[in-house]
Design an enzyme around this catalytic site. Structure first.
Site, mmCIF file in Angstrom:
data_model
loop_
_atom_site.group_PDB
_atom_site.id
_atom_site.type_symbol
_atom_site.label_atom_id
_atom_site.label_comp_id
_atom_site.label_asym_id
_atom_site.label_seq_id
_atom_site.Cartn_x
_atom_site.Cartn_y
_atom_site.Cartn_z
ATOM 1 N N SER A 433 0.830 -1.214 0.000
ATOM 2 C CA SER A 433 0.000 0.000 0.000
ATOM 3 C C SER A 433 0.861 1.258 0.000
ATOM 4 O O SER A 433 0.353 2.353 -0.172
ATOM 5 C CB SER A 433 -0.921 0.008 1.218
ATOM 6 O OG SER A 433 -0.144 -0.046 2.399
ATOM 7 N N HIS A 454 -2.153 -3.336 -5.828
ATOM 8 C CA HIS A 454 -2.631 -2.894 -4.517
ATOM 9 C C HIS A 454 -4.138 -3.092 -4.389
ATOM 10 O O HIS A 454 -4.930 -2.385 -5.016
ATOM 11 C CB HIS A 454 -2.256 -1.408 -4.308
ATOM 12 C CG HIS A 454 -2.751 -0.852 -3.010
ATOM 13 N ND1 HIS A 454 -3.042 0.484 -2.840
ATOM 14 C CD2 HIS A 454 -3.004 -1.444 -1.814
ATOM 15 C CE1 HIS A 454 -3.461 0.684 -1.598
ATOM 16 N NE2 HIS A 454 -3.448 -0.467 -0.963
ATOM 17 N N GLU A 466 -5.150 -0.932 -7.703
ATOM 18 C CA GLU A 466 -4.136 -0.071 -8.324
ATOM 19 C C GLU A 466 -3.051 -0.975 -8.921
ATOM 20 O O GLU A 466 -2.484 -1.806 -8.213
ATOM 21 C CB GLU A 466 -3.486 0.843 -7.274
ATOM 22 C CG GLU A 466 -4.350 1.998 -6.851
ATOM 23 C CD GLU A 466 -3.654 2.887 -5.812
ATOM 24 O OE1 GLU A 466 -3.608 4.106 -6.018
ATOM 25 O OE2 GLU A 466 -3.168 2.365 -4.787
ATOM 26 N N ASN A 504 -3.688 6.619 -1.847
ATOM 27 C CA ASN A 504 -3.177 7.083 -0.551
ATOM 28 C C ASN A 504 -2.495 8.448 -0.661
ATOM 29 O O ASN A 504 -2.561 9.265 0.256
ATOM 30 C CB ASN A 504 -2.214 6.062 0.052
ATOM 31 C CG ASN A 504 -2.960 4.942 0.755
ATOM 32 O OD1 ASN A 504 -4.076 5.143 1.229
ATOM 33 N ND2 ASN A 504 -2.361 3.766 0.811
#
Length: 721
Positions: A433, A454, A466, A504
């Site tokens: 992540s 991800h 992702e 993120n």
């Protein structure tokens, strides 16, 4: 006597059959499906004229495709909504006159619905006197999911055929209904096996022509007012409006507007009621929610197109492996196996393998409970996940997904080990992540076969994956992992490697905005309420608790190191530091910003905890203030908009569509706002920059980029109108 061709268009043909009936067949040339676009609507008008003078004794409406009509062509109609409200209302009324012409033909009519008749397709079927549906078919009005409601007479005809209460449920809720449900409310007159569909439709026509079915009474019912007295009307509509408004919330106006359209038209005849529907439809088509939700639909089409293109470059994945069991590994293994790709799941500990298998078994049991899977099929899926302690079964693996602990040292060691044991050319993906793909690739001899994959938690529910490529990742590796994600039922978004990747990297400026708001005296519980009202499924404090303070702390440090100018540590302790140091890790240990108790269903339920406020005094040097709703929203959303623009400027994703869809699918960005860039378009870039100036004292997190200033000066938007 042979069939006679009465009309031939590119989407519709009309034939006079040798039994004296006419057939109107939807058969869109050069397409696998039937849908309503401007051409098809215009051809319906021509077809109506041809039928008017045909001398036929009845009409059967059919489809030559595997489904009847899947709905309107939203790519085209979406563009229509750029017109004024008056022009949209006029367009709806003109279109409805063409549907009326079919309804008003001087002979009975029946639609044979195969498979799907949705939205405009179902509205077409409602124009005929009768409908027969194949037993596997589904009908309904999904328009509210696009922020709209039916505009081709659906609110009018369905309410008169099936009653106001059913119309409210079907139109305002937007579910696809199976054949049994459609028959129960009289939306269709018969349900038969697919092979008998045409025969059944002709039987209905025979009975209507013979006077055994009163088709004129049925037509009068559809054209007259709703059979409700004033008190009944008030009870059904007012109760429903309160319920629908509560369910939809203040940001989704279409469901309530659809009920109001049914109510306003209830006492009127068809033609007046259609005018009311058209005006309501036009108003809702101009709403920001409709604009955003149609945008999401179009962006989703773009992602599907990209995924399809990726499949041409991809290597086939017939056998996968997951390294690292536990909840995450078990979730990934289940998601792959349930979609038909068997998995070898490896771990160094028996206990972790048992946990991974237990997670997969739990998810399969839920599918069986919900009747989505038969028990024997669930058994087969579970058997296709093989738990192993060694690499002995790794010879014929096409893709390895590494899901071990989020620690670069351990990951590099595991990745190097697996690379030495799999066949040459095997694609290896890390479910990281936050750790740089290029850093992890440095441990490998063939970095071209390595990239990030991800998944988001919980894996079985979250639609996004992702796909992160490093400097040396090959196009084949990217395509293979994107295609594999698609096979798993996920939406892949291809992202260039950078700290935090896409989701993120954009989420954490929102969290940093949250920390600064608490530092400056805001109450976290009020922030949650304001941001939930704005449309987030949970506010930032609650979200931190769900993510886990330890995870958020770790990812925050990665981003602080990656972008020190705007995400670096400020002076003093942040609210996150305080929670982390107090070992209040959120839901995982029952204490975070909130305290967690177990509800009767065994799920964690948040309750207020005064201890949080005591602890947070260390992160609020000036004490508490009552921050306005507007300031709370701006402090959270502006950093997110700016960072999304930076990702676009840095080429982290190719298009605004992918950036926004990453946020919607990855972190639950409010869909009716369409994503950070769509939201910026709604506000207008000039306004965004003016708002940023108010918070310039808070530093670079609120500083607009050069590209944003240029856009504002040129009056440009991310999405072309």
């Amino acid at each position: 006597m042979s069939n006679t061709n009465l009309y031939e268009g590119q989407s519709i043909r009309v034939t006079r059959l040798d039994n004296g009936y006419a057939e109107l067949c939807f058969d869109r040339q050069g397409d696998a499906i039937n849908k309503f676009d401007a051409r098809t609507v215009a051809e319906l008008g021509e077809a109506g004229k041809a039928l008017q003078g045909s001398g036929a004794k009845g009409l059967i409406v059919t489809s030559a495709k595997s489904s009847f009509i899947v709905g309107a062509d939203i790519t085209e109609f979406g563009r229509n909504f750029q017109q004024s409200e008056e022009e949209i209302a006029r367009w709806a009324l003109e279109a409805n006159q063409l549907f009326n012409a079919i309804e008003d033909l001087p002979f009975p009519s029946v639609t044979a619905i195969n498979a799907l008749a949705l939205g405009g397709g179902f509205e077409m079927a409602l124009c005929t006197d009768y409908r027969v549906l194949d037993e596997t078919g589904q009908v309904g009005f999904p328009e509210v999911k696009l922020g709209l409601f039916p505009g081709f007479g659906g609110t009018v005809r369905f309410a008169r055929l099936c009653g106001a209460d059913n119309a409210i449920e079907w139109v305002a809720g937007g579910p696809q209904q199976k054949a049994v449900a459609a028959l129960k409310v009289h939306a269709v007159d018969g349900v038969v096996p697919t092979a008998k569909l045409r025969e059944a439709a002709f039987k209905i026509l025979d009975q209507a022509v013979a006077g055994k079915l009163d088709w004129q009474a049925r037509r009068a019912q559809k054209k007259g007012p709703l059979q409700l007295n004033a008190i009944e009307g008030m009870m059904v509509f007012e109760t429903s409006k309160a319920f629908v408004a509560q369910q939809a919330g203040p940001n989704m106006p279409a469901p309530l507007a659809s009920v109001e359209a049914i109510q306003k038209g209830a006492s009127k005849g068809r033609d007046e009621a259609l005018k009311i529907e058209g005006q309501g439809f036009a108003k809702i088509a101009k709403s920001t929610a409709a604009d955003a939700l149609i945008g999401i639909f179009l962006s989703d089409q773009l992602l599907k197109k990209k995924a399809k293109a990726a499949q041409k470059l991809a290597k086939p994945v017939k056998q996968a492996a997951v390294l690292g069991a536990g909840i995450m590994g078990g979730g990934i293994a289940y998601t792959s196996a349930v979609k038909g790709v068997p998995v070898v799941m490896k771990d160094i500990a028996e206990k972790q393998l048992a946990l991974g298998m237990s997670e997969a078994n739990k998810l399969l049991s839920k599918q069986v409970e919900r009747k989505k899977l038969k028990p024997e099929k669930a058994g087969e899926v579970l058997a296709s996940i093989r738990p192993v302690l060694s690499y002995s079964e790794f010879q014929n693996i096409d893709v390895v997904v590494e899901a071990v602990v989020e620690n670069p040292k351990i990951k590099k060691s595991v990745l190097a080990e697996v690379e030495s044991l799999v066949a040459p050319g095997t694609i290896i993906a890390s479910n990281t992540s936050s750790i740089s793909i290029d850093e992890l690739a440095s441990a490998l001899k063939h970095p071209e076969n390595f990239l990030g994959m991800h998944f988001f938690n919980p894996v079985h529910r979250m639609p996004l994956v992702e796909v992160i490529y490093g400097e040396k990742t090959s196009k084949e590796a990217i395509a293979t992992i994107a295609a594999y994600a698609g096979t798993m039922g996920k939406t892949p978004i291809v992202v260039k490697n950078c700290p935090g990747f896409l989701v993120n990297r954009i989420l954490f400026p929102y969290f940093f905005g949250f920390m600064a708001a608490i530092r400056d005296g805001a109450d976290f519980a009020k922030i949650d309420k304001v941001m939930e009202k704005f449309g987030w499924p949970m506010g930032p404090a609650y979200l931190e608790d769900v993510v886990g303070m330890d995870t958020a702390h770790h990812v925050g440090e990665v981003l602080a190191a990656g972008y020190p100018d705007r995400m670096g540590r400020g002076e003093g302790k942040s609210a996150l530091d305080v929670m982390y140091e107090a070992k209040r890790f959120g839901q995982k240990n029952g204490l975070g910003f909130y305290k967690y108790e177990t509800d009767p269903k065994g799920k964690p339920k948040k309750v207020a905890d005064p201890v949080s406020y005591e602890l947070l005094k260390a992160a609020q040097p000036k004490g508490q203030v009552d921050m306005s709703d507007e300031e709370i929203i701006e402090r959270h959303m502006l950093p997110m908009i700016i960072e999304t623009v930076r990702c676009l400027d840095d080429g982290i994703v190719e298009t605004p569509n992918e950036a926004d869809m990453g946020l919607i699918y990855g972190i639950g960005f409010p869909p009716f706002r369409g994503g950070a860039l769509k939201y910026a378009d709604t506000l207008g870039m000039k306004t965004v920059i003016e708002k940023c100036a108010k918070y310039a004292h808070l530093g670079k997190l609120y500083e607009p980029t050069e590209s944003m200033k240029q856009m504002a000066a040129a009056g440009k938007t991310f999405y072309s109108k």
